[in-house]
Enzyme design. Structure first.
Site, mmCIF file in Angstrom:
data_model
loop_
_atom_site.group_PDB
_atom_site.id
_atom_site.type_symbol
_atom_site.label_atom_id
_atom_site.label_comp_id
_atom_site.label_asym_id
_atom_site.label_seq_id
_atom_site.Cartn_x
_atom_site.Cartn_y
_atom_site.Cartn_z
ATOM 1 N N GLY A 62 0.817 -1.219 0.000
ATOM 2 C CA GLY A 62 0.000 0.000 0.000
ATOM 3 C C GLY A 62 0.845 1.261 0.000
ATOM 4 N N GLU B 123 2.748 -8.182 -1.454
ATOM 5 C CA GLU B 123 1.530 -8.812 -0.902
ATOM 6 C C GLU B 123 1.488 -10.308 -1.166
ATOM 7 O OE1 GLU B 123 1.606 -5.962 -2.680
ATOM 8 O OE2 GLU B 123 0.185 -4.501 -1.874
HETATM 9 N N1 CO8 Z 1 2.175 -3.573 8.916
HETATM 10 C C1 CO8 Z 1 2.321 -3.518 10.252
HETATM 11 N N2 CO8 Z 1 3.518 -3.382 10.862
HETATM 12 C C2 CO8 Z 1 4.611 -3.282 10.083
HETATM 13 C C3 CO8 Z 1 4.533 -3.322 8.685
HETATM 14 C C4 CO8 Z 1 3.235 -3.468 8.096
HETATM 15 N N3 CO8 Z 1 3.040 -3.458 6.758
HETATM 16 N N4 CO8 Z 1 5.774 -3.206 8.179
HETATM 17 C C5 CO8 Z 1 6.605 -3.099 9.232
HETATM 18 N N5 CO8 Z 1 5.905 -3.150 10.384
HETATM 19 C C6 CO8 Z 1 6.431 -3.063 11.754
HETATM 20 C C7 CO8 Z 1 7.125 -4.367 12.154
HETATM 21 O O1 CO8 Z 1 6.184 -5.317 12.580
HETATM 22 C C8 CO8 Z 1 8.025 -3.869 13.259
HETATM 23 O O2 CO8 Z 1 7.256 -3.690 14.429
HETATM 24 P P1 CO8 Z 1 7.816 -4.267 15.842
HETATM 25 O O3 CO8 Z 1 9.078 -3.501 16.071
HETATM 26 O O4 CO8 Z 1 6.732 -3.929 16.801
HETATM 27 O O5 CO8 Z 1 8.057 -5.710 15.638
HETATM 28 C C9 CO8 Z 1 8.438 -2.486 12.788
HETATM 29 O O6 CO8 Z 1 7.465 -2.089 11.818
HETATM 30 C C10 CO8 Z 1 9.806 -2.469 12.128
HETATM 31 O O7 CO8 Z 1 9.792 -3.435 11.113
HETATM 32 P P2 CO8 Z 1 10.903 -4.579 10.958
HETATM 33 O O8 CO8 Z 1 11.474 -4.923 12.281
HETATM 34 O O9 CO8 Z 1 10.329 -5.679 10.137
HETATM 35 O O10 CO8 Z 1 11.998 -3.743 10.131
HETATM 36 P P3 CO8 Z 1 13.083 -4.341 9.132
HETATM 37 O O11 CO8 Z 1 13.992 -3.207 8.813
HETATM 38 O O12 CO8 Z 1 13.678 -5.601 9.654
HETATM 39 O O13 CO8 Z 1 12.254 -4.753 7.807
HETATM 40 C C11 CO8 Z 1 10.631 -4.388 6.069
HETATM 41 C C12 CO8 Z 1 11.608 -3.766 7.054
HETATM 42 C C13 CO8 Z 1 11.373 -5.209 5.030
HETATM 43 C C14 CO8 Z 1 9.872 -3.258 5.391
HETATM 44 C C15 CO8 Z 1 9.646 -5.326 6.829
HETATM 45 O O14 CO8 Z 1 9.106 -4.608 7.935
HETATM 46 C C16 CO8 Z 1 8.481 -5.828 6.020
HETATM 47 O O15 CO8 Z 1 8.645 -6.730 5.205
HETATM 48 N N6 CO8 Z 1 7.274 -5.245 6.221
HETATM 49 C C17 CO8 Z 1 6.061 -5.686 5.571
HETATM 50 C C18 CO8 Z 1 6.011 -5.251 4.120
HETATM 51 C C19 CO8 Z 1 4.746 -5.764 3.459
HETATM 52 O O16 CO8 Z 1 4.508 -6.934 3.357
HETATM 53 N N7 CO8 Z 1 3.887 -4.833 2.979
HETATM 54 C C20 CO8 Z 1 2.657 -5.158 2.321
HETATM 55 C C21 CO8 Z 1 1.525 -5.139 3.305
HETATM 56 S S1 CO8 Z 1 -0.026 -5.660 2.591
HETATM 57 C C22 CO8 Z 1 -0.562 -4.275 1.747
HETATM 58 O O17 CO8 Z 1 0.079 -3.270 1.747
HETATM 59 C C23 CO8 Z 1 -1.850 -4.383 1.039
HETATM 60 C C24 CO8 Z 1 -2.330 -3.020 0.561
HETATM 61 C C25 CO8 Z 1 -3.643 -3.140 -0.137
HETATM 62 C C26 CO8 Z 1 -4.804 -2.783 0.750
HETATM 63 C C27 CO8 Z 1 -6.040 -2.966 -0.057
HETATM 64 C C28 CO8 Z 1 -7.305 -2.490 0.585
HETATM 65 C C29 CO8 Z 1 -8.485 -2.654 -0.362
#
Ligand code: CO8
Length: 258
Positions: free
Chosen positions: A109, A132
């Site tokens: 997103g 995703e």
């Molecule tokens: N949602 C919630 N929390 C998140 C997200 C997320 N998308 N991304 C990161 N965070 C949080 C982590 O859980 C973490 O929290 P905590 O410290 O409490 O554990 C904090 O942010 C820091 O993240 P990381 O420790 O994972 O940081 P890194 O530097 O190790 O990694 C990344 C960074 C690679 C970005 C990794 O966080 C990651 O892969 N994040 C998820 C990315 C992802 O999959 N995004 C797609 C999400 S789905 C989507 O966007 C669908 C949109 C369409 C909606 C449609 C509606 C109709």
């Protein structure tokens, strides 16, 4: 209005909206999207705003929709609540120009939100992706549609099927972003571009945005016709007289949005 998940600052007719959920890499929660839609509505209505910059942090523009909020939702929940739909529709109705200033992660997103803006200026640390597929779903707010129009089918398929990230250099080469700048210059570059836009006639910049967007929705012949009508209509404005008089008199134009 006071917001919890975004910061809005208005200076010299430029509204800078900063996504502000640092603990979650600016993941798009429902609250954040609601606040963002509201801020866009206010910026659109405000006489003080002529251009908008949307940005995040150095580490993340936005790492996607908030996975913790979505994880336990059922099809019925997502479908009946029209998840994200009213907010993105409102965002996309914004008539003033919006520049995305992207540093770090713009994933899922987050990438889609950047693509909803009118153009993207990226820092050299930016990373774009539609991961995703790794979560067992697909993009939901433009990752299969806008990305395909921007970078073509092959790369859009690659991004959506493998979930890999694209760096800033590849994003510029593919036409996803308009320029890449060093990370420490990103916000200034975006604000400078916004200030340049803010100096123009708002009537002309809104018409330009409208006409370019029309090219995604219609045939070439219809689009050219629309563009020509908008061009003709602008001759009814004082700003057209002022802009052309200023050119002839070799001075700066003083546009008044009339
Ligand atoms: N949602 C919630 N929390 C998140 C997200 C997320 N998308 N991304 C990161 N965070 C949080 C982590 O859980 C973490 O929290 P905590 O410290 O409490 O554990 C904090 O942010 C820091 O993240 P990381 O420790 O994972 O940081 P890194 O530097 O190790 O990694 C990344 C960074 C690679 C970005 C990794 O966080 C990651 O892969 N994040 C998820 C990315 C992802 O999959 N995004 C797609 C999400 S789905 C989507 O966007 C669908 C949109 C369409 C909606 C449609 C509606 C109709």
């Amino acid at each position: 209005m006071a917001y919890e998940t975004i910061i809005v600052a208005i200076e010299d007719h430029v509204a800078t909206i900063t996504l502000n959920r640092p603990d979650a890499l600016n993941a798009l929660s429902q609250k954040l999207l609601k606040e963002l839609a509201q801020a866009m509505e206010e910026a659109d209505a405000s006489d003080k705003v002529r251009c908008i910059v949307l940005t995040g942090s150095e580490k993340a523009f936005a790492a996607g929709a908030d996975i913790t909020e979505m994880a336990d939702q059922s099809f019925v929940d997502i479908y009946t609540s029209a998840f994200f739909e009213p907010e993105t529709t409102r965002f996309n109705r914004t008539r003033k120009p919006i520049i995305a200033a992207v540093s770090g992660y713009a994933l899922g997103g987050g990438c889609e939100l950047a693509m909803m803006c009118d153009f993207i200026i990226a820092s050299d640390t930016a990373k774009f992706g539609q991961p995703e597929i790794n979560l067992g779903v697909i993009a939901g707010i433009g990752g299969t549609q806008r990305l395909t129009r921007f970078v073509g089918k092959s790369k859009a398929m690659d991004m959506n099927l493998t979930g890999r990230m694209m760096d800033a250099e590849e994003a510029e080469r593919s036409g996803l972003v308009s320029r890449v700048v060093p990370a420490n210059k990103l916000l200034q570059e975006a604000k400078d571009a916004a200030s340049k836009i803010a100096e123009k006639s708002l009537l002309a910049s809104m018409a330009a945005k409208d006409a370019v967007n029309r090219s995604y929705e219609t045939t070439l012949a219809e689009g050219l016709n629309y563009e020509r009508r908008m061009f003709q209509a602008l001759f009814a404005t004082e700003d057209q007289k002022e802009g052309m008089a200023a050119f002839r008199e070799k001075r700066e134009a003083n546009f008044r949005d009339r």
